[in-house]
Design a protein around this motif. Structure first.
Motif, PDB file in Angstrom:
ATOM      1  N   ARG A   1       0.824  -1.208   0.000  1.00 48.60           N
ATOM      2  CA  ARG A   1       0.000   0.000   0.000  1.00 48.60           C
ATOM      3  C   ARG A   1       0.862   1.264   0.000  1.00 48.60           C
ATOM      4  NH1 ARG A   1      -1.435  -0.513   4.912  1.00 48.60           N
ATOM      5  NH2 ARG A   1      -0.543  -2.570   4.952  1.00 48.60           N
ATOM      6  N   ALA A   2       2.104   1.101   0.453  1.00 49.31           N
ATOM      7  CA  ALA A   2       2.933   2.298   0.637  1.00 49.31           C
ATOM      8  C   ALA A   2       3.758   2.585  -0.612  1.00 49.31           C
ATOM      9  CB  ALA A   2       3.857   2.096   1.834  1.00 49.31           C
ATOM     10  N   ALA A   3       3.632   3.795  -1.087  1.00 51.45           N
ATOM     11  CA  ALA A   3       4.335   4.168  -2.319  1.00 51.45           C
ATOM     12  C   ALA A   3       5.859   3.973  -2.238  1.00 51.45           C
ATOM     13  CB  ALA A   3       3.997   5.603  -2.712  1.00 51.45           C
ATOM     14  N   PRO A   4       6.517   4.403  -1.157  1.00 53.40           N
ATOM     15  CA  PRO A   4       7.985   4.247  -1.142  1.00 53.40           C
ATOM     16  C   PRO A   4       8.404   2.786  -1.248  1.00 53.40           C
ATOM     17  CG  PRO A   4       7.263   5.620   0.691  1.00 53.40           C
ATOM     18  CD  PRO A   4       6.029   5.100   0.035  1.00 53.40           C
ATOM     19  N   VAL A   5       7.620   1.885  -0.667  1.00 54.65           N
ATOM     20  CA  VAL A   5       7.965   0.462  -0.740  1.00 54.65           C
ATOM     21  C   VAL A   5       7.846  -0.014  -2.186  1.00 54.65           C
ATOM     22  CG1 VAL A   5       7.428  -1.844   0.100  1.00 54.65           C
ATOM     23  CG2 VAL A   5       7.102   0.138   1.594  1.00 54.65           C
ATOM     24  N   ARG A   6       6.801   0.426  -2.856  1.00 57.66           N
ATOM     25  CA  ARG A   6       6.618   0.015  -4.250  1.00 57.66           C
ATOM     26  C   ARG A   6       7.768   0.563  -5.100  1.00 57.66           C
ATOM     27  NH1 ARG A   6       1.094   1.369  -6.513  1.00 57.66           N
ATOM     28  NH2 ARG A   6       1.714  -0.299  -7.928  1.00 57.66           N
ATOM     29  N   VAL A   7       8.127   1.814  -4.849  1.00 55.99           N
ATOM     30  CA  VAL A   7       9.233   2.410  -5.605  1.00 55.99           C
ATOM     31  C   VAL A   7      10.516   1.616  -5.378  1.00 55.99           C
ATOM     32  CG1 VAL A   7      10.739   4.415  -5.807  1.00 55.99           C
ATOM     33  CG2 VAL A   7       8.267   4.736  -5.600  1.00 55.99           C
ATOM     34  N   ALA A   8      10.815   1.328  -4.096  1.00 54.15           N
ATOM     35  CA  ALA A   8      12.052   0.607  -3.782  1.00 54.15           C
ATOM     36  C   ALA A   8      12.020  -0.776  -4.442  1.00 54.15           C
ATOM     37  CB  ALA A   8      12.234   0.491  -2.276  1.00 54.15           C
ATOM     38  N   ALA A   9      10.843  -1.412  -4.422  1.00 52.52           N
ATOM     39  CA  ALA A   9      10.736  -2.742  -5.027  1.00 52.52           C
ATOM     40  C   ALA A   9      10.968  -2.657  -6.539  1.00 52.52           C
ATOM     41  CB  ALA A   9       9.367  -3.350  -4.728  1.00 52.52           C
ATOM     42  N   ILE A  10      10.356  -1.675  -7.181  1.00 53.09           N
ATOM     43  CA  ILE A  10      10.542  -1.518  -8.635  1.00 53.09           C
ATOM     44  C   ILE A  10      12.020  -1.303  -8.943  1.00 53.09           C
ATOM     45  CG2 ILE A  10      10.130   0.009 -10.615  1.00 53.09           C
ATOM     46  CD1 ILE A  10       7.355   0.607  -9.432  1.00 53.09           C
ATOM     47  N   GLU A  11      12.647  -0.404  -8.201  1.00 52.90           N
ATOM     48  CA  GLU A  11      14.041  -0.083  -8.504  1.00 52.90           C
ATOM     49  C   GLU A  11      14.964  -1.261  -8.222  1.00 52.90           C
ATOM     50  OE1 GLU A  11      13.555   4.757  -8.054  1.00 52.90           O
ATOM     51  OE2 GLU A  11      14.695   3.677  -6.509  1.00 52.90           O
ATOM     52  N   THR A  12      14.648  -1.996  -7.134  1.00 51.48           N
ATOM     53  CA  THR A  12      15.493  -3.143  -6.806  1.00 51.48           C
ATOM     54  C   THR A  12      15.340  -4.242  -7.857  1.00 51.48           C
ATOM     55  OG1 THR A  12      15.395  -2.640  -4.468  1.00 51.48           O
ATOM     56  CG2 THR A  12      15.971  -4.889  -5.056  1.00 51.48           C
ATOM     57  N   LEU A  13      14.113  -4.559  -8.207  1.00 50.89           N
ATOM     58  CA  LEU A  13      13.890  -5.583  -9.235  1.00 50.89           C
ATOM     59  C   LEU A  13      14.625  -5.203 -10.511  1.00 50.89           C
ATOM     60  CD1 LEU A  13      10.112  -6.233  -8.569  1.00 50.89           C
ATOM     61  CD2 LEU A  13      11.923  -7.978  -8.485  1.00 50.89           C
ATOM     62  N   ASN A  14      14.560  -3.948 -10.819  1.00 52.75           N
ATOM     63  CA  ASN A  14      15.223  -3.432 -12.002  1.00 52.75           C
ATOM     64  C   ASN A  14      16.734  -3.621 -11.913  1.00 52.75           C
ATOM     65  OD1 ASN A  14      15.357  -2.211 -14.385  1.00 52.75           O
ATOM     66  ND2 ASN A  14      14.948  -0.135 -13.643  1.00 52.75           N
ATOM     67  N   SER A  15      17.303  -3.254 -10.750  1.00 53.50           N
ATOM     68  CA  SER A  15      18.762  -3.338 -10.655  1.00 53.50           C
ATOM     69  C   SER A  15      19.209  -4.789 -10.556  1.00 53.50           C
ATOM     70  CB  SER A  15      19.284  -2.503  -9.476  1.00 53.50           C
ATOM     71  OG  SER A  15      19.090  -3.197  -8.277  1.00 53.50           O
ATOM     72  N   LEU A  16      18.315  -5.687 -10.120  1.00 51.45           N
ATOM     73  CA  LEU A  16      18.681  -7.109 -10.098  1.00 51.45           C
ATOM     74  C   LEU A  16      18.532  -7.726 -11.482  1.00 51.45           C
ATOM     75  CD1 LEU A  16      17.017  -8.287  -6.745  1.00 51.45           C
ATOM     76  CD2 LEU A  16      19.421  -7.778  -7.171  1.00 51.45           C
ATOM     77  N   GLY A  17      18.058  -6.946 -12.421  1.00 50.24           N
ATOM     78  CA  GLY A  17      17.937  -7.444 -13.793  1.00 50.24           C
ATOM     79  C   GLY A  17      16.763  -8.375 -14.007  1.00 50.24           C
ATOM     80  N   VAL A  18      15.731  -8.246 -13.160  1.00 51.16           N
ATOM     81  CA  VAL A  18      14.560  -9.099 -13.340  1.00 51.16           C
ATOM     82  C   VAL A  18      13.738  -8.587 -14.517  1.00 51.16           C
ATOM     83  CG1 VAL A  18      12.441  -9.947 -12.265  1.00 51.16           C
ATOM     84  CG2 VAL A  18      14.505  -9.602 -10.891  1.00 51.16           C
ATOM     85  N   GLY A  19      13.533  -9.441 -15.510  1.00 53.46           N
ATOM     86  CA  GLY A  19      12.751  -9.025 -16.679  1.00 53.46           C
ATOM     87  C   GLY A  19      11.293  -9.377 -16.492  1.00 53.46           C
ATOM     88  N   ASN A  20      10.549  -9.453 -17.559  1.00 55.28           N
ATOM     89  CA  ASN A  20       9.162  -9.925 -17.520  1.00 55.28           C
ATOM     90  C   ASN A  20       8.229  -9.100 -16.658  1.00 55.28           C
ATOM     91  OD1 ASN A  20       9.867 -11.983 -19.134  1.00 55.28           O
ATOM     92  ND2 ASN A  20      10.209 -13.418 -17.440  1.00 55.28           N
ATOM     93  N   LEU A  21       8.577  -7.890 -16.383  1.00 48.60           N
ATOM     94  CA  LEU A  21       7.682  -7.093 -15.530  1.00 48.60           C
ATOM     95  C   LEU A  21       6.908  -6.091 -16.363  1.00 48.60           C
ATOM     96  CD1 LEU A  21      10.026  -6.412 -12.512  1.00 48.60           C
ATOM     97  CD2 LEU A  21       8.269  -8.164 -12.760  1.00 48.60           C
ATOM     98  N   PHE A  22       6.922  -6.284 -17.667  1.00 45.02           N
ATOM     99  CA  PHE A  22       6.322  -5.266 -18.520  1.00 45.02           C
ATOM    100  C   PHE A  22       4.893  -4.945 -18.132  1.00 45.02           C
ATOM    101  CE2 PHE A  22       3.848  -4.039 -22.232  1.00 45.02           C
ATOM    102  CZ  PHE A  22       4.471  -2.839 -22.506  1.00 45.02           C
ATOM    103  N   GLU A  23       4.083  -5.999 -17.944  1.00 44.66           N
ATOM    104  CA  GLU A  23       2.662  -5.755 -17.645  1.00 44.66           C
ATOM    105  C   GLU A  23       2.475  -4.902 -16.394  1.00 44.66           C
ATOM    106  OE1 GLU A  23       0.060  -6.419 -19.503  1.00 44.66           O
ATOM    107  OE2 GLU A  23       1.327  -7.296 -21.075  1.00 44.66           O
ATOM    108  N   PRO A  24       3.015  -5.384 -15.239  1.00 42.14           N
ATOM    109  CA  PRO A  24       2.786  -4.558 -14.034  1.00 42.14           C
ATOM    110  C   PRO A  24       3.409  -3.167 -14.148  1.00 42.14           C
ATOM    111  CG  PRO A  24       4.291  -6.392 -13.582  1.00 42.14           C
ATOM    112  CD  PRO A  24       3.694  -6.645 -14.918  1.00 42.14           C
ATOM    113  N   LEU A  25       4.531  -3.049 -14.849  1.00 45.76           N
ATOM    114  CA  LEU A  25       5.141  -1.727 -14.986  1.00 45.76           C
ATOM    115  C   LEU A  25       4.251  -0.806 -15.824  1.00 45.76           C
ATOM    116  CD1 LEU A  25       8.941  -2.507 -15.499  1.00 45.76           C
ATOM    117  CD2 LEU A  25       7.881  -1.377 -13.534  1.00 45.76           C
ATOM    118  N   ALA A  26       3.657  -1.395 -16.865  1.00 49.72           N
ATOM    119  CA  ALA A  26       2.770  -0.591 -17.709  1.00 49.72           C
ATOM    120  C   ALA A  26       1.612  -0.054 -16.886  1.00 49.72           C
ATOM    121  CB  ALA A  26       2.259  -1.424 -18.874  1.00 49.72           C
ATOM    122  N   VAL A  27       1.116  -0.887 -15.963  1.00 45.81           N
ATOM    123  CA  VAL A  27       0.029  -0.420 -15.098  1.00 45.81           C
ATOM    124  C   VAL A  27       0.544   0.656 -14.149  1.00 45.81           C
ATOM    125  CG1 VAL A  27      -1.605  -1.107 -13.305  1.00 45.81           C
ATOM    126  CG2 VAL A  27      -1.155  -2.635 -15.242  1.00 45.81           C
TER     127      VAL A  27
END
Ligand code: SAM
Lengths: 747, 317
Positions: free
Chosen positions: A670-696
């Motif tokens: 529910r918390a925006a900073p957590v979502r941001v940190a998760a997005i950035e971390t997943l990104n820096s770990l090179g996790v692909g396949n997130l196109f759908e949720p990122l588009a949302v």
């Protein structure tokens, strides 16, 4: 539109505009009976037609044919008469008028004029108030109309208002209008009312904002017989900034009227077309009293380097020298540096502008400039220009002075620390001058003003001479200002002299967190042999602030002797101490240390301690630590989850559990900073396949989340993300646009 | 002609930026957020200053980066408390009694008498919109006491500031020597009493002023106050972004009475901001009044003053 509905009247005239027919409706509206109208010239019946330029319009139709339409928003009416409806708020009936020729076999026999009463349309609007005598009422009306963007064509009339405020609102309203006819209305206003500079100005401003292709409509005005109109046209073309206007404007430089030339020069500067540079340089060289100055400015704006050498000669002209120097600073190449610097040898050269130009050249062209300047000239003239100079000038002087290794420059610079506007720059400059500046700066460190002392302390830290320890300790002894104290402590740390050690320990109990932080930093860089013992003593101090500082210091050095104390500190009654201890325990990299961190993350009652633990886990390699981090991602406190997500990025381990826990945070937290940190971390770990949720997420209501998602999309194939990024560029807020731009460049 | 002559001065770091580095991204996030929340704008040249000021808030919250602090400020459940701390930290508590006294005297010697002559029963409402530690509203009360109006007429003086810490200090009514650098000694003697080694306004003055917290970046917080007859909003616009100044000034303009006026600080001006306020000469000072009202206000002021002077002369004052 038919006569039967009672809103249309018609009259005809012969070729010399003598009335031939006059219908009943007109008789009623104008209160001029048919008998009185027929046989009389229309200009005699209504003398103001000539004044308002409308007689000429009728005459044109009678002579040349063609149909003329008079829009009520511009002309209000043809024949002045009161509104038929007594309840109307308007003083005069509003008329939509069509003037057409009456064709005869041999040519034009006369004209027929159809007048439609459109008062009701205007009456409904605030537009009636646009005629009020009160500026306030007109202003209010214009504002009201401007807000209804589909009706704002009605504002065309207000462009000619006497009050600039009303004109401004009208121009803004027209610029924002969604009504397609507005552009035509504005162009018509320009063509017909160019003798009214206020209207012209407002109309051009409005058109300029619409980014409509207006240059073709304005260009013919450059050929007008009226010099005012040519002037306005030049001005307008500059505002519009259309490169197609460059040629005609260059031609206008030779206009017989100086004003036209002046505005053509300025316009060319705005348009920035290099083709004009030669002609402008010629004008500058002519030293024409009115035109040379704007020509130099325009050359600066155009930025055509090839003309720079030609301008050097103007530096001997007291009027032109400042502008010329500024221009050279902006467009000159390395060739102009030596001649420019050489002018500083003559006592009446404008030192401020030349210094500014040299500083700008050095900024653009690099270090070579300094050497040329320092070997070409002396600092004397610059030094004498310092007195009474404004901040802007001082900045240039300081930069150039700093290139001269001279004692007099040291003294002058040190004394400039008293000038608030350049203090910070001077402190930096002196710090870079090194030990030679120490004595003068130390003197300023005893100044009465705390800000001057602070700048001096900063410079002394930068210089790093051990002689300065005494004066810095003196500052600590009598400073009542936390910022000054902090700066002095940081400087002592930078010098790294053991004499400061004991005194610095006192600040570990300071109320101000920055001061404590500075003292910790300084003590660790001094690394005094007694530090280890001093820390151990402080773990058992009465003051939680001291215990906290001890934990942080111990973390810096990871002294083995301190581990037991650290473990105890992690159980301290004060959360501040526990927080510091838990965070610093990671430095020890021992089993007990890690299990204490884990315990804290799992069960400390204070969320800030758990969050500190989550931060510490970012550098842990043990597997139980990873599990603890994943548990922290589900903590009840958002900051614990946030730091846990960040720590996952530091650990750089993209195992299945970590990724799925982070995904959970990204999609469901529910918390925006957590979502941001998760997005950035997943990104820096090179996790692909997130196109759908990122588009949302790119459309998330929270700016932080949507921007993080947009940036992360940079790592996906363009054909998937193009639409989303373009959409953000076109329809997003400023932050989304920025994020989309970053994503596009990153790609 | 705007050449950047700074020679790199724009990129200076803070004095102790090595404690916490303020990188590009968090700087622009923070400055936008700070502008939205406080109105204050930190241009590139003030980046180091901002880093220096915020570093303590970063440290106090147990954080190690400005980015984390940005998130805290925006999303923490105690965001209001963080915002207050931020206001307190960024506030520049530089003020003193009798600052730009010609404006204070214009209020007491011209505006107040005119007000009571033209609207005899209406209270005179004076608002100090960035009152800092209270020197400004207290000066206003003293000036009104000097002209004999303070207790004789209904007068409301309200001081507000965006920083709760400043308002608390104002309410404490305790002033040190630096506050008195400008006020005439006889006024200090008559209107203050010792308070340890400091000074406190006498009861009559203290009673006349009330304080509250109000943030000028949030129109709803001050729209009610802006209906005051006289607004002192001095030396705060210098810190604000132009858009914020425009918004504040437009709210003043919408809410203030037709013959209300606004005093700004010496370095502040609204002329290039396109708001519907214009400068009028009041006493020996300048104030902004509603556009189109200048003549009326100047005429009324001088008419009332003329009759007063006349009666003073005839009654032998
Ligand atoms: C330099 S003082 C001016 C004091 C007094 N008006 C004077 O002229 O002497 C600036 C004050 O503005 C306040 N301030 C800054 N931003 C503010 C905001 N958004 N709303 C209200 N006050 C604010 C600060 O807290 C500070 O007390």
């Amino acid at each position: 539109m038919s006569a039967a509905d009672g809103t249309v009247g018609r009259f005809t005239t012969d070729r010399s505009l003598v009335v031939q027919t006059w219908d009943e409706w007109l008789a009623a509206a104008t209160r001029i009976p048919e008998s009185a109208a027929i046989g009389v010239a229309i200009g005699t019946l209504f003398p103001d037609l000539a004044e308002r330029g409308l007689l000429a319009r009728m005459r044109r139709v009678a002579e040349k044919g063609g149909v003329e339409v008079l829009a009520p928003v511009l002309h209000k009416y043809l024949l002045p008469c009161p509104p038929l409806d007594p309840a109307s708020r308007l003083e005069r009936m509003r008329q939509h008028v069509v003037i057409a020729p009456i064709d005869d076999e041999g040519g034009i026999a006369g004209i027929t004029v159809t007048i439609e009463d459109v008062t009701a349309r205007f009456d409904r609007h605030a537009s009636a108030d646009l005629d009020s005598h009160s500026e306030t009422t007109r202003l209010r009306a214009a504002t009201a109309i401007a807000e209804r963007t589909e009706e704002s064509a009605l504002l065309a009339n207000a462009l000619a208002d006497d009050s600039w405020r009303v004109r401004r609102v009208a121009a803004e309203g027209l610029a924002a209008s969604t009504d397609g006819t507005v552009v035509d209305t504005l162009l018509q206003a320009i063509r017909e009312h160019h003798q009214n500079p206020a209207l012209l100005n407002a109309a051009i401003t409005a058109l300029g904002r619409k980014r409509h292709d207006v240059a073709p409509a304005i260009l013919p005005l450059l050929q007008s017989d009226d010099a005012d109109v040519r002037t306005y046209a030049a001005l307008a073309l500059g505002l519009v900034g259309d490169p197609r206007a460059a040629r005609p404007l260059i031609a206008a430089l030779d206009d017989v009227d100086t004003n036209v030339g002046y505005h053509a020069i300025e316009a060319l500067g705005r348009i920035g077309d290099g083709e004009a540079a030669n002609t402008l340089a010629r004008i500058a060289e002519s030293r024409d009293f009115f035109l040379a100055f704007p020509a130099v400015d325009a050359l600066a704006a155009i930025g055509e380097a090839s003309v720079a050498p030609r301008l050097l000669a103007l530096l001997d002209d007291p009027f032109l020298a400042p502008a010329t120097a500024a221009c050279l600073g902006g467009i000159g190449t390395i060739d102009v540096v030596a001649p420019l610097a050489a002018t500083l040898q003559s006592a009446d050269a404008p030192a401020g502008p030349i210094a500014a130009a040299l500083a700008a050249l050095s900024e653009r062209l690099g270090k070579g400039v300094r050497e040329i300047v320092a070997t070409t000239t002396t600092p004397d003239l610059l030094l004498s220009a310092v007195d009474g100079a404004d901040d802007e000038t001082l900045r240039g002087l300081v930069v150039v002075l700093s290139w001269f290794p001279s004692g007099r420059v040291d003294i002058a610079l040190a004394s400039l620390m008293q000038e608030a506007g350049v203090r910070r720059l001077v402190a930096d400059t002196l710090a870079r001058r090194g030990v030679r500046a120490t004595p003068v700066v130390e003197e300023m460190a005893r100044h009465a003003d705390a800000e001057v002392r602070r700048a001096a302390a900063f410079a002394l830290g930068g210089i790093g001479s051990p002689t300065s320890v005494k004066v810095l300790l003196d500052i600590l002894a009598d400073s009542a200002d936390a910022e000054l104290t902090t700066t002095a402590i940081v400087a002592l740390g930078a010098i790294g002299d053991a004499r400061a050690f004991t005194r610095l320990l006192d600040f570990l109990d300071c109320e101000d967190a920055t001061v404590r932080q500075a003292a910790i930093g300084a003590l660790s860089s001094i690394a005094h042999p007694d530090l280890e013992d001093a820390i151990m003593d402080r773990f058992v101090d009465q003051s939680p602030r001291v215990r906290e500082s001890a934990a942080r210091l111990a973390g810096y050095f990871a002294f083995d002797s301190c581990l037991t104390f650290m473990l105890a500190a992690a159980r301290d009654e004060d959360a501040l101490v526990r927080r510091a201890a838990v965070e610093s325990l990671s430095a020890f990299d021992a089993d007990e240390a890690w299990s204490m961190v884990c315990t804290a993350v799992r069960s400390d009652a204070d969320a800030t301690v758990r969050a500190a633990g989550a931060r510490a886990l970012g550098v842990a390699t043990r597997s139980e630590c990873r599990d603890m981090l994943l548990a922290a991602l589900r903590d009840s406190n958002l900051w614990v989850r946030y730091f846990a997500a960040r720590s996952c990025a530091r650990r750089e381990e993209a195992d299945v559990d970590t990724v799925s826990a982070l995904l959970e945070c990204f999609v469901r937290d529910r918390a925006a900073p957590v979502r941001v940190a998760a997005i950035e971390t997943l990104n820096s770990l090179g996790v692909g396949n997130l196109f759908e949720p990122l588009a949302v997420a790119a459309n998330d209501a929270d700016d932080d989340v949507s921007c993080a998602a947009l940036r992360a999309l940079a790592h996906y194939p363009p054909h998937d993300t193009g639409r989303i990024l373009r959409n953000a560029l076109e329809h997003g807020g400023p932050r989304q646009q920025q994020a989309a731009r970053e994503a596009l460049t990153l790609r | 002609m705007t050449q950047n002559n700074s020679g790199g001065a724009g990129r200076l770091r803070g004095y102790h930026s090595e404690l916490f580095a303020l990188a590009d991204a968090p700087f622009s996030l923070l400055r936008e957020l700070i502008m939205e929340k406080t109105g204050m704008y930190f241009d590139d040249a003030k980046r180091g200053l901002l880093a220096d000021k915020l570093s303590e808030l970063v440290a106090v919250n147990g954080l190690t980066s400005f980015l984390d602090y940005y998130y805290l400020l925006r999303h923490d459940e105690n965001a209001d408390a963080h915002l207050n701390a931020l206001m307190n930290r960024l506030s520049v508590p530089e003020t003193y009694f009798w600052r730009q006294s010609e404006q204070i005297l214009a209020m007491s010697e011209v505006i107040a008498p005119t007000h009571f002559a033209t609207k005899p029963r209406a209270p005179l409402r004076v608002w100090s919109a960035a009152c800092c530690t209270g020197e400004e509203p207290v000066s206003l009360a003293i000036a009104l006491a000097e002209v004999g109006l303070l207790d004789a007429q209904p007068i409301e003086i309200v001081g507000t500031d965006g920083s709760p810490a400043m308002v608390a200090r104002a309410r404490a009514n305790s002033f040190g020597p630096r506050s008195f650098r400008q006020i005439p000694a006889n006024l200090k003697e008559r209107y203050f009493e010792p308070d340890g080694d400091r000074w406190r306004p006498i009861e009559r003055i203290r009673r006349a002023v009330s304080y509250d917290v109000a943030n000028l970046a949030v129109p709803a917080e001050f729209a009610g106050l802006a209906t005051a007859d006289v607004i002192f909003c001095r030396n705060v616009f210098i810190y604000f972004a132009d858009d914020v100044i425009r918004r504040v000034a437009r709210t003043f303009c919408e809410r203030m009475p037709d013959d209300g006026c606004v005093f700004l600080g010496a370095a502040e001006s609204l002329t290039r901001l396109n708001v519907d306020l214009e400068l009028a000469e009041i006493g020996k000072a300048f104030a902004y009044v509603k556009a189109g009202r200048r003549h009326h206000i100047e005429r009324t002021n001088s008419a009332i003053l003329a009759t007063r002077t006349a009666t003073h002369v005839t009654t032998g004052h």
